[in-house]
Design an enzyme around this catalytic site. Sequence first.
Site, short mmCIF file in Angstrom:
data_model
loop_
_atom_site.label_atom_id
_atom_site.label_comp_id
_atom_site.label_asym_id
_atom_site.label_seq_id
_atom_site.Cartn_x
_atom_site.Cartn_y
_atom_site.Cartn_z
N GLU A 92 -11.65 2.89 -1.78
CA GLU A 92 -11.35 3.16 -0.38
C GLU A 92 -11.19 4.65 -0.12
O GLU A 92 -10.79 5.41 -0.99
CB GLU A 92 -10.05 2.46 0.03
CG GLU A 92 -10.14 0.96 0.03
CD GLU A 92 -8.81 0.31 0.39
OE1 GLU A 92 -7.90 1.04 0.87
OE2 GLU A 92 -8.68 -0.90 0.18
N CYS A 105 -8.35 11.22 2.78
CA CYS A 105 -7.55 10.64 1.69
C CYS A 105 -8.53 9.93 0.77
O CYS A 105 -9.26 9.04 1.20
CB CYS A 105 -6.52 9.66 2.25
SG CYS A 105 -5.53 8.86 0.97
N CYS A 112 -5.44 0.59 -10.33
CA CYS A 112 -4.37 1.46 -10.82
C CYS A 112 -3.55 0.72 -11.87
O CYS A 112 -3.30 -0.48 -11.74
CB CYS A 112 -3.47 1.88 -9.66
SG CYS A 112 -2.17 3.06 -10.12
N CYS A 116 3.26 -0.05 -9.46
CA CYS A 116 4.30 0.12 -8.44
C CYS A 116 4.35 -1.12 -7.56
O CYS A 116 3.33 -1.56 -7.02
CB CYS A 116 4.03 1.37 -7.61
SG CYS A 116 3.98 2.89 -8.60
N CYS A 119 2.95 -1.24 -3.79
CA CYS A 119 1.65 -0.62 -3.55
C CYS A 119 0.53 -1.63 -3.74
O CYS A 119 0.44 -2.31 -4.77
CB CYS A 119 1.47 0.57 -4.48
SG CYS A 119 -0.12 1.41 -4.26
N GLY A 159 -5.33 4.57 -7.13
CA GLY A 159 -5.23 5.20 -8.45
C GLY A 159 -4.12 6.22 -8.56
O GLY A 159 -3.54 6.66 -7.57
N GLU A 160 -3.81 6.59 -9.79
CA GLU A 160 -2.84 7.64 -10.12
C GLU A 160 -3.63 8.86 -10.58
O GLU A 160 -4.21 8.87 -11.67
CB GLU A 160 -1.90 7.15 -11.22
CG GLU A 160 -1.12 8.22 -11.97
CD GLU A 160 -0.30 9.14 -11.08
OE1 GLU A 160 -0.51 10.37 -11.13
OE2 GLU A 160 0.56 8.63 -10.34
N SER A 191 -0.92 13.50 -5.25
CA SER A 191 0.27 12.63 -5.30
C SER A 191 0.37 11.95 -6.66
O SER A 191 -0.63 11.47 -7.20
CB SER A 191 0.19 11.58 -4.19
OG SER A 191 1.29 10.69 -4.27
N SER A 214 5.98 10.67 -5.82
CA SER A 214 6.41 9.37 -5.30
C SER A 214 7.75 9.03 -5.94
O SER A 214 7.81 8.48 -7.03
CB SER A 214 5.36 8.30 -5.61
OG SER A 214 4.16 8.57 -4.94
N LEU A 215 8.83 9.36 -5.24
CA LEU A 215 10.17 9.17 -5.79
C LEU A 215 10.71 7.79 -5.46
O LEU A 215 11.02 6.99 -6.33
CB LEU A 215 11.11 10.26 -5.26
CG LEU A 215 12.48 10.37 -5.91
CD1 LEU A 215 12.37 10.64 -7.40
CD2 LEU A 215 13.30 11.46 -5.23
N HIS A 216 10.88 7.52 -4.17
CA HIS A 216 11.18 6.18 -3.64
C HIS A 216 12.53 5.58 -4.02
O HIS A 216 12.84 4.46 -3.61
CB HIS A 216 10.07 5.19 -3.99
CG HIS A 216 8.70 5.65 -3.60
ND1 HIS A 216 8.43 6.17 -2.35
CD2 HIS A 216 7.53 5.72 -4.30
CE1 HIS A 216 7.14 6.51 -2.28
NE2 HIS A 216 6.59 6.26 -3.45
N ASN A 290 4.30 -0.03 4.58
CA ASN A 290 3.34 -0.95 5.17
C ASN A 290 3.54 -2.35 4.62
O ASN A 290 3.89 -2.53 3.45
CB ASN A 290 1.90 -0.51 4.84
CG ASN A 290 1.46 0.69 5.65
OD1 ASN A 290 1.03 0.56 6.78
ND2 ASN A 290 1.60 1.87 5.06
N CYS A 333 -3.57 2.52 1.23
CA CYS A 333 -4.57 2.41 0.17
C CYS A 333 -4.47 1.07 -0.55
O CYS A 333 -3.40 0.57 -0.84
CB CYS A 333 -4.44 3.56 -0.82
SG CYS A 333 -2.82 3.70 -1.59
#
Length: 349
Positions: A92, A105, A112, A116, A119, A159-160, A191, A214-216, A290, A333
Site C-alpha cells: 500500500e 506514505c 510485517c 504490534c 496495527c 513494514g518496519e 518510523s 512508535s512509543l504508544h 483507527n 496502513c
Amino acid sequence: MRKTELTTLTMEELEEYCINIGEKKFRAKQIFEWIHRGAKSIDEMTNLSINLRTKLKENAKITNMVIERKITSKEDGTRKYLLLLEDDNVIEGVVMKYKHGLTACISSQIGCAMGCTFCASTVNGLVRNLTAGEMVKQILLMQEDVGERISNIVVMGIGEPLHNFKNLISFLKIVNDENGLNIGNRHITISTCGLVPEIKKLADLKIPINLAISLHAANDDIRKTLIPIANKYSIEELLASCRYYLEMTNRRITFEYALIDGVNDGEKDARELRRLLKKMLCHVNLIPINKIEERDYRKSDSKRIKKFKEILEEFGVQVTIRREMGADIDAACGQLRNKVLKSQNSNML
C-alpha cells in the site's frame, strides 16, 4: 541469469555498473535520470545508443509495479493505493495533501514481523523485504498518478523500516540524489517501533532525516501488551538509543502515541509519559487509533484526548493531535491489503 535491477542502484552503484559493462561513467547519469522521471522501459531512454539499450535489455531491468486499485477520500482528497508487485504480492501507499505540499506514505516490507497488536500491517506476518527500487517505485507511480511533485516522504506504511535497514539506506541515497527525485533528507521521516541497535546504527550515519518512534505507552508493562519488541528492548533502553540519536544528529525526535480507549489514554499515563520525556528534544504526536476489523481496540473519546494533551503541555512537552487523513477510505496502513487478502482466501475455499 538474474538481471540487474537498475531502479535499486544508487548513482555510485550505477556508475560502477556502467564501467563493468564497458560503458562510459557518464551514461549512469543519463540512465538514472530516465528511471527517476518514471521511465517504465529501457526503450524509452532515447538519448542512449541502440547498442547500449540492447545491452541493458539483455542484462538489466527497471523495477515495475502497477496500481491495482485506487481510492480517493471525499473528505480531504487523500489517495490510497494498492500496488501490485512483479511477484504478485501487494503493498500500500498513500498520498496526502498538506499546505506544504504532497506527502507520500510508503511501505518498506510486504507484511510485517513486529506483531504490534493495534496495527493492521502485521496481521498476516512478514512475506519479504522490499528492495530500494520497489520503495522508490511507489513514489514514482503515485507522483505520476497525482500529476504533481511529491516533496515529502514518510516511511510509515506496511513494514518496519529498520528491519530492512540496508535497503532503507540505499533508498534514502537514491531519493536524495539531485539527479533523481531530489527530496531533501529533512523532508523524509522514518518510523520505527523501536529496534534499538538499528536506531544507533542510523544515528552513526548522521543522515539528517526525521525519526519517529512508535512509543504508544509510558511503561514497559503496557508497552509489552501492544508491541512485542518491547519484550526485547525496555523503554529505558529505547530512550537511551533516542538520546544517542539526538547527540549524533541534533534532530528532534517525534514520539508517536496511539491513544486506545481504556488501555493507555488515562491521566496517569499522560503524567508518566511527561516524566519520561522531560528535557528531551522531542515532539509527541497523539494518534486517535483507527478501527481495525481484526482487533478489538477502540478510539479514545475526544475529551480524554484533549485532557491527555493538556497534561503534557503543562510541563512544556510539545504535542499535537494527528489530523485524521483519509478516514473514510481506511487509509491506515495494511487495512486495504488485508481486505484483498481476505477476499482472495475466501475465493479459494
